[in-house]
Design an enzyme around this catalytic site. Structure first.
Site, PDB file in Angstrom:
ATOM      1  N   GLY A 177       0.825  -1.197   0.000  1.00  0.00           N
ATOM      2  CA  GLY A 177       0.000   0.000   0.000  1.00  0.00           C
ATOM      3  C   GLY A 177       0.855   1.241   0.000  1.00  0.00           C
ATOM      4  N   GLY A 178       0.198   2.399   0.178  1.00  0.00           N
ATOM      5  CA  GLY A 178       0.911   3.657   0.138  1.00  0.00           C
ATOM      6  C   GLY A 178       1.864   3.853   1.303  1.00  0.00           C
ATOM      7  CG  MET A 179       0.796   4.836   4.828  1.00  0.00           C
ATOM      8  SD  MET A 179      -0.219   5.072   6.294  1.00  0.00           S
ATOM      9  CE  MET A 179      -1.557   3.927   5.988  1.00  0.00           C
ATOM     10  CB  VAL A 232       0.428  -6.131   4.505  1.00  0.00           C
ATOM     11  CG1 VAL A 232      -0.187  -7.041   5.574  1.00  0.00           C
ATOM     12  CG2 VAL A 232      -0.036  -4.693   4.704  1.00  0.00           C
ATOM     13  CG  ASP A 269      -5.224   4.442   3.870  1.00  0.00           C
ATOM     14  OD1 ASP A 269      -5.619   5.019   2.830  1.00  0.00           O
ATOM     15  OD2 ASP A 269      -4.282   3.628   3.870  1.00  0.00           O
TER      16      ASP A 269
END
Length: 617
Positions: free
Chosen positions: A94-96, A99, A208
């Protein structure tokens, strides 16, 4: 590389690549802190990468920078230990961060989802903030929310978060794979709303919400959505007073396509529960239409912010009927056809979705519970609270987006109409009212305006083209110079010229003492209460409003309207003008309860003054 620490070069390079090219030089100066060798090393690596249109540009396949960034962003290998957790494989990105599927061996054995945050963030600060946030997150107890179990720092300094492992797929993928109908998708969405509302009741925002953070698994043949990543976006934010689109390092926090304007930093106030309402609106839009309201793919952050701030979403019923060539597949995934799907969405569902996506938080649903309740009303065949935007609101939005063009057009119409009416009749005009008291004054004003515009004729100016600004400047000088002994005519013309300057956004003529001069001259000529003074007050209010100083324009509009109500005949068009623009100013100040009765009064007056026009509408 021997003269500079490898890990530090790598970290600064990754942060620099996340920035727009024109922002990198300043960043390097700050990040390298006077270490010229370090700065030169990073700058040389940046020189080998290919600037693209994405906030994260593609890298050249060869060269030191490519190898370095590939190492910095590559997934961690299976078997690596992050704290007490063994990585088994990648679940998603994801953007952050990334996982991973992971296994904990001690003090208990269990499988978990571990999110390893991107490099370039201040890990010590983030982990400290997240530890504080965990006290709140611990209160979340809902079957639709994946629990956050642990947090820590990897050996390379990056923070990680450990969550309950949810064996499911993103909600949009699940809905399409199972060909859920519109009603089934709405029912699934209601479960998501219940989980988010539970968190809001506990004082926790998600920030989010998107399909990859809402996973669906089946339990006994029943679809059960589960929201993951609660609280992580807040823990990673750079500030404490609301979300922004970019951190100090230039990295995106959250997903722009699902961000509300206030969370993206393009409206004041910061994120609150209505920001999650907006994100849920984007999610439902995608569930029902197969597309997101805005397409931000490949845009720089500034361009993305501009679209989030200004671009209005299309009605969902129109989207599904015009999304060729995918509209057949989109309809089939919902057990429908494009025509039937458009008919299903038209009306209440259009209005529900567009209400959840309004740019102004105060005009959305006040909470997720209201959003879900309106969906329940739709499913039960009851009237919904969502309504389409009114004509007055859409007109106001158009005026604010195109304020200069509208103001210029209004100024020219006022000037030309004023001169034309008085030339034909020799009496005071009906629009705007009371600008001259007698036929002689009317003739002087008319002659002045005609002469002013004649000077722009190439035959008169001997071929030298005159801009609108030049024409107005010449007129303003003549008013000051030639009409000092005719205060009434001078004051009337000053008001008209000020209006034109405001339309052209000329700061030296429409601001400061020049802005207030028409009002002051009008009061000197006619006293404190007169139709001409009301016109001058109204003109000054327009100038303040055009400069976006609505705190200053509001009392001026109020005073001008009160004076016109007291002095002009009933249903005078000038009073209608004052009512309409005063209402718009109040709306801009979010004083909707005061604006609404004025809009209603303006509508009723318009129907009385222009009955033929009202019937045509």
């Amino acid at each position: 590389m021997s003269s500079t620490p490898y890990d530090r070069v790598k970290a600064i390079l990754v942060e620099a690549l996340a920035l727009a090219p024109d922002a990198r030089e300043d960043f390097l100066q700050r990040a390298c802190g006077g270490d010229e060798a370090l700065r030169d090393e990073v700058a040389s690596l940046l020189a080998h990468q290919d600037d693209g249109q994405s906030p994260f540009p593609p890298l050249l396949a060869t060269g030191g920078a490519g190898a370095l960034v590939a190492l910095a962003t590559a997934p961690e290998p299976a078997g690596r230990l992050i704290g007490p957790y063994e990585l088994l494989g990648v679940l998603g990105e994801g953007g952050m961060g990334t996982v991973y599927h992971a296994r904990q061996h001690e003090p208990l054995s269990r499988e978990v989802a571990l999110k390893l945050v991107k490099r370039g963030l201040d890990s010590a600060r983030i982990v400290a903030r997240f530890e504080a946030e965990r006290q709140t997150l611990a209160r979340l107890d809902h079957t639709g929310i994946a629990r956050i179990l642990d947090a820590g720092t990897a050996d390379d300094g990056r923070p990680y978060f450990v969550m309950e492992l949810v064996r499911g797929v993103p909600v949009t993928a699940y809905a399409d794979a199972h060909r859920l109908t519109v009603r089934d998708r709405l029912a699934l969405f209601q479960q998501i709303c219940q989980a988010v509302q539970h968190a809001h009741q506990k004082g926790v925002l998600h920030r989010d919400l998107k399909p990859s953070n809402i996973l669906v698994a089946e339990e006994d043949g029943v679809a059960r959505p589960k929201v993951i990543d609660f609280g992580i976006a807040k823990a990673i934010e750079p500030g404490t007073d609301g979300g922004t689109l970019a951190t100090e390092a230039g990295l995106v926090v959250g997903t722009p396509e699902y961000m509300s304007p206030e969370q993206a930093g393009v409206r004041p106030g910061g994120a609150d529960t209505r920001s999650d309402v907006y994100s849920l609106g984007v999610l439902l839009f995608e569930l029902l239409t197969g597309q997101r309201p805005l397409s931000l793919q490949g845009l720089h952050l500034n361009d993305a912010q501009a679209l989030i701030a200004t671009s209005e979403p299309e009605r969902p019923s129109i989207v599904v009927s015009s999304s060729a060539p995918d509209r057949i597949a989109i309809g089939r995934a919902r057990q429908s056809t494009p025509a039937r799907l458009a008919k299903t969405l038209a009306g209440d569902l259009d209005n529900i979705l567009l209400m959840s996506l309004r740019k102004e938080p105060e005009r959305r649903y006040a909470g997720v519970d209201q959003f879900a309740a309106d969906i329940a009303r739709y499913l039960d065949g009851q009237p919904v609270i969502a309504r389409p935007d009114t004509w007055t609101y859409r007109a106001g939005k158009f005026t604010r987006r195109h304020r200069v063009s509208v103001a210029v057009a209004a100024s020219l119409m006022a000037a030309v109409g004023f001169g034309g009416v008085m030339t034909r009749s020799g009496t005071a005009p009906s629009w705007p009212s009371g600008m001259a008291a007698d036929a002689a004054t009317s003739k002087q004003v008319s002659d002045f305006l005609v002469g002013l515009f004649n000077e722009a004729d190439p035959y008169v100016s001997q071929g030298a083209p005159l801009t609108a600004r030049a024409v107005l400047d010449q007129g303003a000088e003549r008013i000051e110079r030639d009409l000092a002994d005719q205060p009434e005519v001078q004051a009337a013309l000053m008001a008209t010229m000020s209006r034109a300057y405001t339309g052209l956004r000329v700061p030296d003529r429409a601001s400061g003492p020049r802005r207030t001069r028409p009002r002051d001259r009008a009061r000197a000529a006619w006293g404190p209460s007169h139709a001409h003074v009301a016109t001058a007050l109204f003109t000054l209010a327009n100038a303040e409003s055009a400069a976006d100083d609505h705190e200053a324009s509001e009392p001026l509009y109020r005073e001008a309207l009160a004076m016109r109500r007291a002095l002009l005949p009933p249903d005078d068009p000038a009073t209608l003008e004052s009512i309409s623009l005063y209402a718009l100013d109040l709306q801009t100040l979010a004083r909707h309860d005061e604006a609404e009765p004025l809009y209603r009064e303006a509508l009723a007056m318009t129907r009385r003054i222009f009955p033929e026009s009202a019937r045509r509408r």
